[in-house]
Design a protein around this motif. Structure first.
Motif, PDB file in Angstrom:
ATOM      1  N   LEU A  38      79.498  55.165  92.440  1.00 42.61           N
ATOM      2  CA  LEU A  38      79.657  56.089  91.546  1.00 42.61           C
ATOM      3  C   LEU A  38      80.144  55.864  90.325  1.00 42.61           C
ATOM      4  O   LEU A  38      79.777  56.735  89.314  1.00 42.61           O
ATOM      5  CB  LEU A  38      81.056  56.943  92.245  1.00 42.61           C
ATOM      6  CG  LEU A  38      80.833  57.464  93.706  1.00 42.61           C
ATOM      7  CD1 LEU A  38      82.233  57.877  94.272  1.00 42.61           C
ATOM      8  CD2 LEU A  38      79.945  58.779  93.729  1.00 42.61           C
ATOM      9  N   THR A  39      80.537  54.743  90.213  1.00 39.55           N
ATOM     10  CA  THR A  39      81.179  54.496  88.638  1.00 39.55           C
ATOM     11  C   THR A  39      79.795  54.035  87.984  1.00 39.55           C
ATOM     12  O   THR A  39      79.718  54.431  86.604  1.00 39.55           O
ATOM     13  CB  THR A  39      82.002  53.224  88.632  1.00 39.55           C
ATOM     14  OG1 THR A  39      83.301  53.619  89.394  1.00 39.55           O
ATOM     15  CG2 THR A  39      82.220  52.659  87.248  1.00 39.55           C
ATOM     16  N   ILE A  40      79.049  53.347  88.483  1.00 39.23           N
ATOM     17  CA  ILE A  40      77.617  52.886  87.989  1.00 39.23           C
ATOM     18  C   ILE A  40      76.608  54.199  87.573  1.00 39.23           C
ATOM     19  O   ILE A  40      76.312  54.320  86.339  1.00 39.23           O
ATOM     20  CB  ILE A  40      76.868  52.138  88.574  1.00 39.23           C
ATOM     21  CG1 ILE A  40      77.672  50.468  88.788  1.00 39.23           C
ATOM     22  CG2 ILE A  40      75.362  51.823  88.145  1.00 39.23           C
ATOM     23  CD1 ILE A  40      76.831  49.661  89.689  1.00 39.23           C
ATOM     24  N   ALA A  41      76.738  55.197  88.667  1.00 37.65           N
ATOM     25  CA  ALA A  41      75.994  56.530  88.308  1.00 37.65           C
ATOM     26  C   ALA A  41      76.565  57.024  87.293  1.00 37.65           C
ATOM     27  O   ALA A  41      75.815  57.772  86.301  1.00 37.65           O
ATOM     28  CB  ALA A  41      75.935  57.112  89.574  1.00 37.65           C
ATOM     29  N   TYR A  42      77.578  57.359  87.028  1.00 36.44           N
ATOM     30  CA  TYR A  42      78.331  57.788  85.860  1.00 36.44           C
ATOM     31  C   TYR A  42      78.193  57.142  84.635  1.00 36.44           C
ATOM     32  O   TYR A  42      78.134  57.822  83.746  1.00 36.44           O
ATOM     33  CB  TYR A  42      79.924  58.113  86.220  1.00 36.44           C
ATOM     34  CG  TYR A  42      80.829  59.059  85.319  1.00 36.44           C
ATOM     35  CD1 TYR A  42      80.454  60.389  85.343  1.00 36.44           C
ATOM     36  CD2 TYR A  42      81.461  58.612  84.062  1.00 36.44           C
ATOM     37  CE1 TYR A  42      81.099  61.218  84.385  1.00 36.44           C
ATOM     38  CE2 TYR A  42      81.959  59.455  83.189  1.00 36.44           C
ATOM     39  CZ  TYR A  42      81.803  60.807  83.354  1.00 36.44           C
ATOM     40  OH  TYR A  42      82.416  61.476  82.414  1.00 36.44           O
ATOM     41  N   ALA A  43      78.203  56.147  84.601  1.00 36.68           N
ATOM     42  CA  ALA A  43      78.066  55.426  83.439  1.00 36.68           C
ATOM     43  C   ALA A  43      76.404  55.443  82.814  1.00 36.68           C
ATOM     44  O   ALA A  43      76.499  55.593  81.530  1.00 36.68           O
ATOM     45  CB  ALA A  43      78.441  53.739  83.587  1.00 36.68           C
ATOM     46  N   PHE A  44      75.717  55.343  83.618  1.00 34.83           N
ATOM     47  CA  PHE A  44      74.393  55.391  83.350  1.00 34.83           C
ATOM     48  C   PHE A  44      73.888  56.882  83.282  1.00 34.83           C
ATOM     49  O   PHE A  44      72.569  57.137  82.848  1.00 34.83           O
ATOM     50  CB  PHE A  44      73.412  54.645  84.130  1.00 34.83           C
ATOM     51  CG  PHE A  44      73.651  53.231  84.062  1.00 34.83           C
ATOM     52  CD1 PHE A  44      73.661  52.500  82.778  1.00 34.83           C
ATOM     53  CD2 PHE A  44      73.841  52.348  85.168  1.00 34.83           C
ATOM     54  CE1 PHE A  44      73.848  51.386  82.611  1.00 34.83           C
ATOM     55  CE2 PHE A  44      73.991  51.023  84.664  1.00 34.83           C
ATOM     56  CZ  PHE A  44      74.160  50.540  83.600  1.00 34.83           C
ATOM     57  N   SER A  45      74.548  57.878  83.713  1.00 33.77           N
ATOM     58  CA  SER A  45      74.147  59.045  83.613  1.00 33.77           C
ATOM     59  C   SER A  45      74.040  59.806  82.514  1.00 33.77           C
ATOM     60  O   SER A  45      75.238  59.804  81.600  1.00 33.77           O
ATOM     61  CB  SER A  45      74.941  59.975  84.633  1.00 33.77           C
ATOM     62  OG  SER A  45      74.527  61.323  84.586  1.00 33.77           O
ATOM     63  N   PRO A  46      73.038  60.542  81.724  1.00 27.48           N
ATOM     64  CA  PRO A  46      72.927  61.275  80.581  1.00 27.48           C
ATOM     65  C   PRO A  46      73.984  62.586  80.701  1.00 27.48           C
ATOM     66  O   PRO A  46      74.139  63.008  79.705  1.00 27.48           O
ATOM     67  CB  PRO A  46      71.709  61.513  80.279  1.00 27.48           C
ATOM     68  CG  PRO A  46      70.908  61.822  81.656  1.00 27.48           C
ATOM     69  CD  PRO A  46      71.721  60.747  82.230  1.00 27.48           C
ATOM     70  N   LEU A  60      87.004  62.478  76.035  1.00 25.57           N
ATOM     71  CA  LEU A  60      88.259  62.072  76.791  1.00 25.57           C
ATOM     72  C   LEU A  60      87.913  61.587  78.294  1.00 25.57           C
ATOM     73  O   LEU A  60      88.508  60.704  78.956  1.00 25.57           O
ATOM     74  CB  LEU A  60      89.104  63.131  76.981  1.00 25.57           C
ATOM     75  CG  LEU A  60      90.557  62.896  77.348  1.00 25.57           C
ATOM     76  CD1 LEU A  60      91.310  61.744  76.669  1.00 25.57           C
ATOM     77  CD2 LEU A  60      91.492  63.882  77.420  1.00 25.57           C
ATOM     78  N   ASP A  61      86.967  62.402  78.808  1.00 27.34           N
ATOM     79  CA  ASP A  61      86.381  61.941  80.192  1.00 27.34           C
ATOM     80  C   ASP A  61      85.725  60.730  80.101  1.00 27.34           C
ATOM     81  O   ASP A  61      86.043  59.953  81.242  1.00 27.34           O
ATOM     82  CB  ASP A  61      85.430  63.030  80.910  1.00 27.34           C
ATOM     83  CG  ASP A  61      84.217  63.183  80.106  1.00 27.34           C
ATOM     84  OD1 ASP A  61      83.989  62.913  78.984  1.00 27.34           O
ATOM     85  OD2 ASP A  61      83.196  63.563  80.790  1.00 27.34           O
ATOM     86  N   LEU A  68      88.677  54.018  84.434  1.00 31.33           N
ATOM     87  CA  LEU A  68      89.346  54.213  85.721  1.00 31.33           C
ATOM     88  C   LEU A  68      88.404  53.807  86.984  1.00 31.33           C
ATOM     89  O   LEU A  68      88.935  52.929  87.881  1.00 31.33           O
ATOM     90  CB  LEU A  68      89.864  55.700  85.733  1.00 31.33           C
ATOM     91  CG  LEU A  68      90.668  56.133  87.124  1.00 31.33           C
ATOM     92  CD1 LEU A  68      92.237  55.062  86.982  1.00 31.33           C
ATOM     93  CD2 LEU A  68      91.176  57.424  87.124  1.00 31.33           C
ATOM     94  N   GLY A  69      87.295  54.123  86.982  1.00 32.36           N
ATOM     95  CA  GLY A  69      86.285  53.760  87.746  1.00 32.36           C
ATOM     96  C   GLY A  69      86.159  52.363  88.056  1.00 32.36           C
ATOM     97  O   GLY A  69      86.215  51.657  89.037  1.00 32.36           O
ATOM     98  N   ILE A  70      86.055  51.667  86.908  1.00 29.60           N
ATOM     99  CA  ILE A  70      85.620  50.015  86.785  1.00 29.60           C
ATOM    100  C   ILE A  70      86.899  49.510  87.209  1.00 29.60           C
ATOM    101  O   ILE A  70      86.772  48.702  88.237  1.00 29.60           O
ATOM    102  CB  ILE A  70      85.411  49.845  85.231  1.00 29.60           C
ATOM    103  CG1 ILE A  70      84.207  50.486  84.891  1.00 29.60           C
ATOM    104  CG2 ILE A  70      85.438  48.258  85.153  1.00 29.60           C
ATOM    105  CD1 ILE A  70      83.974  49.951  83.277  1.00 29.60           C
ATOM    106  N   TRP A  71      88.181  49.960  86.642  1.00 28.03           N
ATOM    107  CA  TRP A  71      89.351  49.333  87.399  1.00 28.03           C
ATOM    108  C   TRP A  71      89.631  49.453  88.908  1.00 28.03           C
ATOM    109  O   TRP A  71      89.910  48.197  89.466  1.00 28.03           O
ATOM    110  CB  TRP A  71      90.685  49.923  86.550  1.00 28.03           C
ATOM    111  CG  TRP A  71      91.755  49.450  87.216  1.00 28.03           C
ATOM    112  CD1 TRP A  71      92.692  48.265  86.703  1.00 28.03           C
ATOM    113  CD2 TRP A  71      92.757  50.200  88.069  1.00 28.03           C
ATOM    114  NE1 TRP A  71      93.731  48.171  87.310  1.00 28.03           N
ATOM    115  CE2 TRP A  71      93.892  49.295  88.349  1.00 28.03           C
ATOM    116  CE3 TRP A  71      92.405  51.458  88.930  1.00 28.03           C
ATOM    117  CZ2 TRP A  71      94.877  49.681  89.154  1.00 28.03           C
ATOM    118  CZ3 TRP A  71      93.560  51.644  89.740  1.00 28.03           C
ATOM    119  CH2 TRP A  71      94.780  50.818  89.695  1.00 28.03           C
ATOM    120  N   LEU A  72      89.401  50.486  89.395  1.00 23.25           N
ATOM    121  CA  LEU A  72      89.520  51.022  90.760  1.00 23.25           C
ATOM    122  C   LEU A  72      88.562  49.928  91.618  1.00 23.25           C
ATOM    123  O   LEU A  72      88.742  49.425  92.526  1.00 23.25           O
ATOM    124  CB  LEU A  72      89.392  52.258  91.088  1.00 23.25           C
ATOM    125  CG  LEU A  72      89.475  52.448  92.551  1.00 23.25           C
ATOM    126  CD1 LEU A  72      91.013  52.317  93.405  1.00 23.25           C
ATOM    127  CD2 LEU A  72      89.407  54.294  92.891  1.00 23.25           C
TER     128      LEU A  72
END
Length: 127
Positions: A38-46, A60-61, A68-72
């Protein structure tokens, strides 16, 4: 102050790449893999949860959800595993890279498909 921000962004980039490299490691528990994907998908998603053109909230998001995703994900992973992939990511990011035209083409096709579907939904039928 600017140096601190550059270091923070560089560390986030390195951690995202480390997570990307670790995605198939069998030592990672299932829940960590779910948050990792989920974190990778959010990071790479346009496409963002809140569009960037909305003042303040648009960025802000990215400033909250991604770290937060990376930390978790890192908290759910075994220490030795994340350290191993951080070292690999650091080594690979220091090498000059090549442009990934395949991923650019995939993203372009997705955007064109979305535009076509939006057009079909809005445009009147010509029958």
């Amino acid at each position: 102050m600017l140096r601190h921000w550059k270091q923070t962004v560089s560390k986030l980039k390195q951690d995202i790449y480390a997570l990307y490299l670790a995605r198939h490691d069998p030592r990672i528990p299932f829940l960590a893999k779910v948050t990792l994907v989920l974190t990778i998908a959010y990071a790479f998603s346009p496409i963002d949860l809140i569009p960037d053109f909305i003042p303040v909230l648009g960025y802000l998001d990215d400033l909250v959800l991604l770290p937060l995703g990376i930390w978790l994900t890192i908290k759910l992973m075994p220490d030795g595993v994340i350290q191993e992939y951080r070292e690999k990511a650091k080594a690979q990011l220091q090498r000059p890279g090549k442009t990934n035209y395949t991923m650019a083409a995939v993203i372009l096709v997705i955007w064109l498909l979305i535009a076509y579907l939006a057009y079909r939904a809005i445009a009147p039928d010509n029958q």
